[in-house]
Design a protein around this motif. Structure first.
Motif, PDB file in Angstrom:
ATOM      1  N   GLN A  63       0.865  -1.173   0.000  1.00 27.64           N
ATOM      2  CA  GLN A  63       0.000   0.000   0.000  1.00 27.64           C
ATOM      3  C   GLN A  63       0.905   1.226   0.000  1.00 27.64           C
ATOM      4  O   GLN A  63       1.177   1.809   1.046  1.00 27.64           O
ATOM      5  CB  GLN A  63      -0.923  -0.026   1.220  1.00 27.64           C
ATOM      6  N   PRO A  64       1.376   1.635  -1.195  1.00 18.66           N
ATOM      7  CA  PRO A  64       2.336   2.732  -1.250  1.00 18.66           C
ATOM      8  C   PRO A  64       1.755   4.094  -0.873  1.00 18.66           C
ATOM      9  O   PRO A  64       2.495   5.026  -0.607  1.00 18.66           O
ATOM     10  CB  PRO A  64       2.809   2.717  -2.703  1.00 18.66           C
ATOM     11  N   ALA A  65       0.438   4.195  -0.864  1.00 15.23           N
ATOM     12  CA  ALA A  65      -0.256   5.412  -0.420  1.00 15.23           C
ATOM     13  C   ALA A  65      -1.552   4.962   0.240  1.00 15.23           C
ATOM     14  O   ALA A  65      -2.010   3.833   0.026  1.00 15.23           O
ATOM     15  CB  ALA A  65      -0.543   6.339  -1.603  1.00 15.23           C
ATOM     16  N   ALA A  66      -2.153   5.831   1.015  1.00 16.98           N
ATOM     17  CA  ALA A  66      -3.362   5.470   1.760  1.00 16.98           C
ATOM     18  C   ALA A  66      -4.491   4.992   0.855  1.00 16.98           C
ATOM     19  O   ALA A  66      -5.312   4.179   1.256  1.00 16.98           O
ATOM     20  CB  ALA A  66      -3.831   6.653   2.597  1.00 16.98           C
ATOM     21  N   ASN A  67      -4.522   5.472  -0.388  1.00 13.21           N
ATOM     22  CA  ASN A  67      -5.615   5.130  -1.307  1.00 13.21           C
ATOM     23  C   ASN A  67      -5.165   4.236  -2.469  1.00 13.21           C
ATOM     24  O   ASN A  67      -5.824   4.182  -3.500  1.00 13.21           O
ATOM     25  CB  ASN A  67      -6.254   6.404  -1.855  1.00 13.21           C
ATOM     26  N   THR A  68      -4.044   3.537  -2.303  1.00 16.37           N
ATOM     27  CA  THR A  68      -3.503   2.721  -3.396  1.00 16.37           C
ATOM     28  C   THR A  68      -3.205   1.307  -2.922  1.00 16.37           C
ATOM     29  O   THR A  68      -2.537   1.105  -1.905  1.00 16.37           O
ATOM     30  CB  THR A  68      -2.206   3.349  -3.956  1.00 16.37           C
ATOM     31  N   TRP A  69      -3.700   0.337  -3.698  1.00 17.51           N
ATOM     32  CA  TRP A  69      -3.425  -1.085  -3.470  1.00 17.51           C
ATOM     33  C   TRP A  69      -2.539  -1.554  -4.615  1.00 17.51           C
ATOM     34  O   TRP A  69      -2.910  -1.444  -5.785  1.00 17.51           O
ATOM     35  CB  TRP A  69      -4.733  -1.870  -3.436  1.00 17.51           C
ATOM     36  N   ARG A  70      -1.347  -2.046  -4.314  1.00 18.11           N
ATOM     37  CA  ARG A  70      -0.373  -2.460  -5.342  1.00 18.11           C
ATOM     38  C   ARG A  70      -0.160  -3.965  -5.290  1.00 18.11           C
ATOM     39  O   ARG A  70      -0.032  -4.557  -4.234  1.00 18.11           O
ATOM     40  CB  ARG A  70       0.947  -1.739  -5.136  1.00 18.11           C
ATOM     41  N   ASN A  71      -0.110  -4.576  -6.489  1.00 14.53           N
ATOM     42  CA  ASN A  71       0.246  -5.989  -6.643  1.00 14.53           C
ATOM     43  C   ASN A  71       1.366  -6.075  -7.669  1.00 14.53           C
ATOM     44  O   ASN A  71       1.232  -5.533  -8.781  1.00 14.53           O
ATOM     45  CB  ASN A  71      -0.948  -6.797  -7.154  1.00 14.53           C
ATOM     46  N   VAL A  72       2.461  -6.733  -7.302  1.00 15.80           N
ATOM     47  CA  VAL A  72       3.603  -6.910  -8.197  1.00 15.80           C
ATOM     48  C   VAL A  72       3.844  -8.406  -8.354  1.00 15.80           C
ATOM     49  O   VAL A  72       3.786  -9.157  -7.377  1.00 15.80           O
ATOM     50  CB  VAL A  72       4.866  -6.225  -7.625  1.00 15.80           C
ATOM     51  N   PHE A  73       4.093  -8.819  -9.598  1.00 13.09           N
ATOM     52  CA  PHE A  73       4.437 -10.223  -9.833  1.00 13.09           C
ATOM     53  C   PHE A  73       5.337 -10.324 -11.048  1.00 13.09           C
ATOM     54  O   PHE A  73       5.372  -9.434 -11.891  1.00 13.09           O
ATOM     55  CB  PHE A  73       3.187 -11.101 -10.003  1.00 13.09           C
ATOM     56  N   GLU A  74       6.083 -11.420 -11.097  1.00 18.49           N
ATOM     57  CA  GLU A  74       6.993 -11.681 -12.217  1.00 18.49           C
ATOM     58  C   GLU A  74       6.728 -13.089 -12.743  1.00 18.49           C
ATOM     59  O   GLU A  74       6.613 -14.029 -11.960  1.00 18.49           O
ATOM     60  CB  GLU A  74       8.439 -11.568 -11.747  1.00 18.49           C
TER      61      GLU A  74
END
Length: 127
Positions: A63-74
């Motif tokens: 959660q890089p910001a209060a209003n952001t959900w991040r998913n990273v995959f390779e």
């Protein structure tokens, strides 16, 4: 990711997470997949257009910001293929599509790796 959409099923799942009566039935482990479909992403999408053969991989959430959900995959290619789309699912096979995005064609060779970052940014109506 050039274009990504928070699809209907993903939006419904977010509401289920907020509802105490349905929260326990919702998966909170997410997986990434890629495919060769070039059709533009739409909120009505329920799957990738043409998911490639590689197994889905677990995403790393943040959660890089209060209003952001991040998913990273390779994903690492197990053969030569074309890639135009990627998505976030709530299961390692089948499952609910949460986010789907498309991008310019990538011509992938065996053992090539691609990292995807999906950011879901929630804004209020004034933004």
């Amino acid at each position: 990711m050039a274009t990504a959409v928070w699809v209907d099923d993903g939006q419904e799942q977010a509401i289920d997470l907020l509802n105490t009566a349905t929260r326990g039935a919702v998966s909170t482990t997410y997986y990434g997949a890629w495919g060769s479909g070039a059709t533009a992403a739409a909120v009505t999408d329920a799957a990738l257009v043409s998911e490639n053969a590689e197994a889905r991989v677990a995403t790393t959430e943040s959660q890089p910001a209060a209003n952001t959900w991040r998913n990273v995959f390779e994903i690492t290619a197990t053969g030569n293929r074309t890639v135009n789309e990627a998505g976030i699912f709530d299961a390692s096979s089948t499952g609910t599509l949460i986010l789907r995005g498309t991008h310019s064609t990538l011509n992938i060779e065996t053992s090539d790796r691609v990292e995807y970052t999906f950011d879901l940014l929630l804004k209020d109506q004034s933004e």
